[in-house]
Design a protein around this motif. Structure first.
Motif, mmCIF file in Angstrom:
data_model
loop_
_atom_site.group_PDB
_atom_site.id
_atom_site.type_symbol
_atom_site.label_atom_id
_atom_site.label_comp_id
_atom_site.label_asym_id
_atom_site.label_seq_id
_atom_site.Cartn_x
_atom_site.Cartn_y
_atom_site.Cartn_z
ATOM 1 N N ARG A 37 0.829 -1.200 0.000
ATOM 2 C CA ARG A 37 0.000 0.000 0.000
ATOM 3 C C ARG A 37 0.865 1.252 0.000
ATOM 4 O O ARG A 37 1.927 1.274 0.609
ATOM 5 C CB ARG A 37 -0.881 0.019 1.255
ATOM 6 C CG ARG A 37 -2.024 -0.998 1.186
ATOM 7 C CD ARG A 37 -3.069 -0.661 2.223
ATOM 8 N NE ARG A 37 -4.297 -1.371 1.944
ATOM 9 C CZ ARG A 37 -5.475 -1.018 2.442
ATOM 10 N NH1 ARG A 37 -5.576 0.019 3.223
ATOM 11 N NH2 ARG A 37 -6.552 -1.700 2.151
ATOM 12 N N GLY A 38 0.376 2.279 -0.648
ATOM 13 C CA GLY A 38 1.085 3.547 -0.635
ATOM 14 C C GLY A 38 0.914 4.244 0.693
ATOM 15 O O GLY A 38 0.033 3.921 1.482
ATOM 16 N N PHE A 39 1.767 5.228 0.973
ATOM 17 C CA PHE A 39 1.711 5.940 2.231
ATOM 18 C C PHE A 39 0.808 7.173 2.112
ATOM 19 O O PHE A 39 0.695 7.792 1.073
ATOM 20 C CB PHE A 39 3.120 6.357 2.673
ATOM 21 C CG PHE A 39 4.033 5.187 2.863
ATOM 22 C CD1 PHE A 39 3.561 4.016 3.437
ATOM 23 C CD2 PHE A 39 5.356 5.247 2.446
ATOM 24 C CE1 PHE A 39 4.392 2.932 3.615
ATOM 25 C CE2 PHE A 39 6.195 4.163 2.618
ATOM 26 C CZ PHE A 39 5.715 3.003 3.208
ATOM 27 N N SER A 40 0.216 7.506 3.230
ATOM 28 C CA SER A 40 -0.750 8.603 3.255
ATOM 29 C C SER A 40 -0.057 9.958 3.313
ATOM 30 O O SER A 40 0.994 10.107 3.919
ATOM 31 C CB SER A 40 -1.653 8.441 4.484
ATOM 32 O OG SER A 40 -2.355 9.633 4.733
ATOM 33 N N SER A 41 -0.676 10.930 2.698
ATOM 34 C CA SER A 41 -0.180 12.294 2.832
ATOM 35 C C SER A 41 -1.225 13.190 3.478
ATOM 36 O O SER A 41 -0.963 14.330 3.797
ATOM 37 C CB SER A 41 0.197 12.866 1.456
ATOM 38 O OG SER A 41 -0.947 12.852 0.603
ATOM 39 N N GLY A 42 -2.419 12.630 3.704
ATOM 40 C CA GLY A 42 -3.485 13.402 4.322
ATOM 41 C C GLY A 42 -3.277 13.581 5.803
ATOM 42 O O GLY A 42 -2.646 12.772 6.465
ATOM 43 N N SER A 43 -3.776 14.673 6.363
ATOM 44 C CA SER A 43 -3.565 14.970 7.775
ATOM 45 C C SER A 43 -4.402 14.091 8.680
ATOM 46 O O SER A 43 -4.107 13.953 9.856
ATOM 47 C CB SER A 43 -3.889 16.448 8.042
ATOM 48 O OG SER A 43 -5.250 16.706 7.695
ATOM 49 N N ASP A 44 -5.480 13.475 8.154
ATOM 50 C CA ASP A 44 -6.380 12.696 8.996
ATOM 51 C C ASP A 44 -6.185 11.195 8.822
ATOM 52 O O ASP A 44 -6.936 10.406 9.361
ATOM 53 C CB ASP A 44 -7.834 13.067 8.696
ATOM 54 C CG ASP A 44 -8.226 12.739 7.251
ATOM 55 O OD1 ASP A 44 -7.303 12.534 6.441
ATOM 56 O OD2 ASP A 44 -9.433 12.687 6.962
ATOM 57 N N GLU A 45 -5.176 10.798 8.078
ATOM 58 C CA GLU A 45 -4.965 9.382 7.846
ATOM 59 C C GLU A 45 -3.513 9.023 8.116
ATOM 60 O O GLU A 45 -2.599 9.748 7.757
ATOM 61 C CB GLU A 45 -5.333 8.996 6.410
ATOM 62 C CG GLU A 45 -5.382 7.495 6.181
ATOM 63 C CD GLU A 45 -6.010 7.157 4.828
ATOM 64 O OE1 GLU A 45 -6.547 6.057 4.679
ATOM 65 O OE2 GLU A 45 -5.937 8.014 3.924
#
Length: 509
Positions: A37-45
């Protein structure tokens, strides 16, 4: 390093591979599809969410953060460190040490020229020292979380999807934690026995045994494994009459048979009694004390045994209750362990599991290794744990530590081997400190001299074993250890002498 030894090890690589593949402890991998899986860049994830803050969980969380992944760790206890730190490894070792100090003061100090009129146990002070150690260490982990920028959520987490965990906060309320990758690291719980209700007062688990308010006159331990023998040792040193009831025909069944017999004799000399091949039919705590009804494991005439406290120490079971694994379809085996592949991936993409909830030894240091390797896989690196080389230690006195194969396992594999042994009675340091009960036993493949297993019974065996762990990791021969200079006088010289006895002859016996 001896050149002949190097050549022998090179010739034994194929044998080494076969030995590892034949080991029951090596891997319990399934033919599951690895999922990236790719890594998150969102602040809530989060990139990584870890459910459980025990040795596997908190180490995984810290490692993930060190690798640059946004990480949250969820822990229901409210203090980090899991069973190990809060009600397991750490408090038990504190009490083992304190009780050993008392026992030494009462029975051994005089022979060293240290005399005083009397010695007594201050149990509240002993418990306070144990609690202080636990508190300081749990706070230390919280400090490591802050240092590494791991988000810490106190509450009970459960899956609502493969990428969302609902957390019932300890402070009230509910929050949802989202993660690209979620690691289950919820550890294990005490295994109960049919018909026995643990009240943590007179019928206790290891948790209750660590917090008794007074020293029981008679303690019965159900189960002769690591935990039962350690806790029995604590209270036996403090004055309890300890009887261990075990269904099997021997104590600590994973231990090398020869060492096990010597270990049991030592514990018996310490006045620990054993009822082997014995079944506990019932436990009645309705009266002033506790009455156990026993019968032979094979069936036969029943008998009774009286106790003030009964410790139920029949092993541990994976803790997965209330996680919602069925909701997202995570597969488990018949005893509730989560099935994973060699990358710690479950059958659900993006969901991983480590430590006591997956097959393998339920040991804190094994869980830590799982945690690091799992996170390295998630980060696109290569993780590795060699399950053949996880050391085991019983922290009684003397301790018993081992790594690799027992003599019984080597025989079962049909491998020609040599055995070298050296008693601590012939070790100068052990004799100098008047603590010389124990032995080092080394097993090596006959043709190549490659070390297959090392078993140590001695004071501080848990520290001595790591020379052997490193040797096995690098495929060393017994001659390699024997030709390595060991400081004198040290207990570790017994390891050197046992290695000499394996490939040739020892000097000091």
């Amino acid at each position: 390093m001896a050149m002949a030894s190097f050549a022998r090890r090179k010739a034994s690589l194929l044998l080494s591979k076969n030995l590892c593949n034949s080991s029951d402890a090596l891997r319990y991998s399934l033919s599951l599809t690895s999922f990236s899986r790719g890594f998150s860049s969102g602040s809530d994830e989060n990139d990584v969410v870890v459910i459980g803050g025990g040795p596997g969980g908190y180490v995984a969380a810290i490692k993930a953060a060190q690798l640059g992944l946004k990480t949250t760790c969820i822990e229901k206890r409210g203090t980090l460190g899991g069973t190990c730190l809060n009600v397991g490894c750490i408090p038990s070792k504190a009490l083992l040490h304190s009780s050993h100090m008392y026992h030494e003061a009462k029975h051994s100090f005089a022979s060293h020229g240290v005399k005083f009129p009397s010695v007594e146990v201050d149990l509240p002070a002993m418990m306070a020292q144990k609690d202080k150690a636990v508190t300081n260490l749990t706070r230390g982990i919280e400090g490591l979380f802050k240092k590494n920028k791991v988000n810490y959520v106190k509450g009970y987490g459960k899956f609502i999807s493969s990428s969302e965990v609902s957390v019932d906060s300890l402070e009230g309320g509910n929050t949802v934690v989202k993660g690209k990758n979620i690691i289950i690291a919820t550890g294990s719980d005490v295994k109960s026995l049919p018909g026995i209700t643990i009240d943590e007062k007179r019928i206790v688990s290891s948790t209750g045994a660590l917090a008794l308010s007074e020293i029981p006159k008679k303690l019965v331990v159900i189960g002769a494994g690591y935990i039962g023998l350690e806790m029995g040792s604590v209270w036996g040193r403090l004055g309890s009459e300890v009887t261990v009831v075990e269904f099997a025909s021997e104590i600590v069944p994973t231990m090398d048979g020869e060492v096990r017999k010597q270990f049991q004799r030592t514990l018996e000399k310490q006045k620990m009694k054993f009822l082997l091949k014995t079944k506990v039919v019932s436990v009645d705590s309705s009266g002033d004390g506790v009455r156990l009804t026993l019968e032979p494991a094979a069936g036969g005439e029943q008998s009774t045994l009286e106790a003030d406290v009964v410790l139920v120490s029949a092993g541990r079971t994976p803790f997965t209750a209330g996680l919602g694994l069925d909701k997202i379809g995570v597969e488990t085996d018949k005893v509730g362990r989560i099935l994973v592949n060699e990358r710690f991936t479950t059958n659900v993409p993006g969901v991983y599991a480590i430590g006591d909830v997956i097959p393998g030894p339920m040991l804190a240091h094994k869980a830590e290794e799982d945690g690091v390797a799992c996170v390295e896989f998630i980060a696109g690196k290569e993780g590795h744990v060699d399950y053949n080389l996880v050391p085991g230690v019983v922290y009684t006195h003397p301790e018993v530590a081992s790594v690799g194969k027992t003599e019984e396992q080597v025989k079962a594999l049909g491998v020609d081997y040599r055995v070298g042994k050296f008693p601590f009675l012939a070790n100068s340091r052990a004799k100098a400190i008047d603590d010389a009960e124990g032995v080092v036993k080394i097993l090596a493949e006959k043709e190549t001299d490659r070390i297959l297993g090392v078993h140590i019974m001695a004071p501080n065996a848990g520290e001595l074993i790591h020379e052997a762990v490193l040797a096995l990791h690098y495929g060393a021969s017994s001659e390699d250890i024997a030709r390595t200079c060991h400081a004198h006088p040290t207990m570790s010289e017994a390891v050197k002498e046992a290695a000499m006895a394996t490939y040739d002859k020892p000097i000091h016996i």
